[in-house]
Design an enzyme around this catalytic site. Structure first.
Site, short mmCIF file in Angstrom:
data_model
loop_
_atom_site.label_atom_id
_atom_site.label_comp_id
_atom_site.label_asym_id
_atom_site.label_seq_id
_atom_site.Cartn_x
_atom_site.Cartn_y
_atom_site.Cartn_z
N GLY A 121 0.81 -1.21 0.00
CA GLY A 121 0.00 0.00 0.00
C GLY A 121 0.84 1.27 0.00
N THR A 122 1.84 1.32 0.87
CA THR A 122 2.64 2.55 0.99
C THR A 122 3.32 2.89 -0.33
OG1 THR A 122 3.01 2.12 3.33
CG2 THR A 122 4.55 3.62 2.26
N HIS A 164 -1.79 -7.70 2.08
CA HIS A 164 -1.81 -8.23 3.45
C HIS A 164 -3.01 -7.77 4.26
CE1 HIS A 164 -0.20 -4.84 6.05
NE2 HIS A 164 0.13 -4.38 4.86
N THR A 210 12.31 -7.20 -10.84
CA THR A 210 11.77 -8.53 -11.15
C THR A 210 10.53 -8.82 -10.31
OG1 THR A 210 14.02 -9.24 -11.62
CG2 THR A 210 12.39 -10.99 -11.29
N CYS A 264 0.88 1.99 12.24
CA CYS A 264 1.96 2.82 11.74
C CYS A 264 2.23 3.99 12.68
CB CYS A 264 1.61 3.37 10.36
SG CYS A 264 0.94 2.11 9.31
N1 PLP Z 1 -3.44 2.97 3.51
C1 PLP Z 1 -4.23 2.51 4.48
C2 PLP Z 1 -5.65 2.98 4.56
C3 PLP Z 1 -3.75 1.57 5.39
O1 PLP Z 1 -4.54 1.11 6.35
C4 PLP Z 1 -2.40 1.13 5.26
C5 PLP Z 1 -1.83 0.19 6.26
O2 PLP Z 1 -2.08 0.31 7.43
C6 PLP Z 1 -1.61 1.65 4.24
C7 PLP Z 1 -2.17 2.56 3.38
C8 PLP Z 1 -0.19 1.20 4.03
O3 PLP Z 1 -0.20 -0.08 3.49
P1 PLP Z 1 1.07 -1.08 3.61
O4 PLP Z 1 1.14 -1.50 5.04
O5 PLP Z 1 0.71 -2.21 2.69
O6 PLP Z 1 2.26 -0.35 3.16
#
Ligand code: PLP
Length: 386
Positions: A77-78, A204, A240, A328
């Site tokens: 996600g990040t 995940h 890759t 986070c």
């Molecule tokens: N965006 C949202 C709404 C999330 O809840 C999260 C993870 O907590 C992220 C982005 C970041 O995703 P990742 O942990 O896969 O980097």
């Protein structure tokens, strides 16, 4: 009295991460062994790995209402969010609009651009956590280069209706990115129907593996890459491709897509049982965010009179895995910014806990959790009043 740690762990932190499904593990194990070749290699083993990669891409894209070529694989996600934000804005600084209380992945990507001259325009949300529509016509449209909004909030589970904002963005030809990391795999999400230009997801959060995610991007949008290297992912995200993780991500999303309604109902029943039990056994409690427009698995709830950190520790000792704010942001005792933006009173800011149920949870676990949580909350309240 020493806490009883003999009882089993009840995992209620599925918005932080989820346990991969058995079929996901099985698919990954198979492909780690059988599809190990580089999907960019031209020999038979490479071609076989590419076949798995492209079949997974097609499946994920189709479930999310997109074309296969619109899906770029990332590490999660990040990275997807950073790629969307950094990749969609122009080279000359302008303005980016985002709601108050966005995930740090979005906020910090925007702050990084702010340090290089971009302006940030924060969108207001109401006391239920929903975007205030009146403000859309007053946005600095002429200077806007990007709007980025979460579809479902990681803290509150509140789901936005993106229709009005997407229509305005289209009218002003401003790209709209949606962070669907918490929504995908919990509620049906259709990229084209949402009317957005880019959408981030991460495996995940829906019982897939960690280390793999995706950015969906409309074919007509130009995306500047964050990193440079080979030709993979049409040069928008070189490196890759991890075929086994990608196959695992597809398997996880397919498991959701096999019966989204049942998945929704299962999660909702579990969450509602927990919510009702807590209301009954340890009043007063305050449920944060819209209860009508909310992910089926998320309960953000305040226990007035208590403080968050000690409660979280006490719950951990009781074998309840939950969260204070997002994972986070944990380690800090600051109230969740989204609750501040919702104008929640201090008694809510001081002690709101996020419980997020998952597919592995059972009704018996919810009843057990209610008993353990109520025991801790009532004991702590008694201690406070003495
Ligand atoms: N965006 C949202 C709404 C999330 O809840 C999260 C993870 O907590 C992220 C982005 C970041 O995703 P990742 O942990 O896969 O980097």
């Amino acid at each position: 009295m020493a806490a009883d740690t003999s009882h089993h762990l009840i995992y209620l932190d599925n918005n932080a991460t989820t346990r991969p499904l058995p079929e996901v593990l099985e698919v990954m194990q198979r492909h780690f062994a059988d599809s190990f070749a580089n999907p960019g290699s031209r020999h038979a083993a490479g071609r076989a790995a590419r076949k798995v990669l492209e079949a997974s891409r097609e499946s994920i894209a189709q479930i999310l209402g997109a074309a296969p070529e619109e899906l770029i694989f990332t590490s999660g996600g990040t990275e997807s969010i950073n790629l969307a934000i950094r990749g969609l804005v122009g080279t000359n600084p302008g303005t980016i609009a985002l709601p108050h209380g966005e995930h740090p992945a979005t906020l910090e990507a925007c702050h990084a651009l702010q340090r290089r001259g971009w302006k940030l325009h924060f969108l207001d949300i109401d006391s239920e956590g929903r975007l205030v529509e009146d403000q859309f016509s007053h946005l600095p449209w002429d200077d806007l280069q990007l709007v980025s909004v979460m579809l479902a909030h990681n803290e509150t589970g509140v789901i936005q209706d993106l229709g009005p904002l997407a229509a305005m963005c289209q009218q002003h030809r401003v790209p709209l990115h949606v962070d669907a990391v918490q929504a995908a795999g919990k509620i049906p999400v259709d990229f084209h129907a949402l009317g957005v230009d880019a959408m981030s997801i991460g495996a995940h959060k829906f019982n897939g593996p960690r280390g793999i995610g995706g950015l969906l991007i409309k074919a007509e949008r130009t995306l500047n890459p964050l990193i440079f290297g080979g030709h993979q992912e049409a040069e928008r995200r070189p490196g890759t491709e991890p075929v086994a993780l990608i196959a695992g991500m597809a398997a996880a999303l397919e498991a959701f897509d096999a019966d989204p309604t049942s998945r929704f109902q299962q999660l909702q029943q579990l969450r509602d049982r927990l919510q009702a039990g807590l209301r009954e056994r340890c009043p007063p409690v305050i449920v944060n965010g819209s209860q009508q427009h909310r992910l089926p698995n998320t309960l953000n709830i305040a226990f007035p009179g208590l403080e968050g950190d000690p409660l979280l520790i006490a719950l951990d000792l009781e074998g309840i895995a939950c969260s204070l704010g997002s994972a986070c942001a944990s380690g800090s005792s600051e109230p969740a910014p989204v609750l501040v933006a919702m104008n929640c009173p201090n008694e809510v800011l001081d002690c709101s806990i996020r419980f997020s149920v998952g597919v592995g949870n059972t009704e018996a676990e919810m009843d057990d959790a209610v008993g353990r949580i109520a025991g801790v909350v009532n004991r702590m309240r008694d201690n406070c009043s003495q």
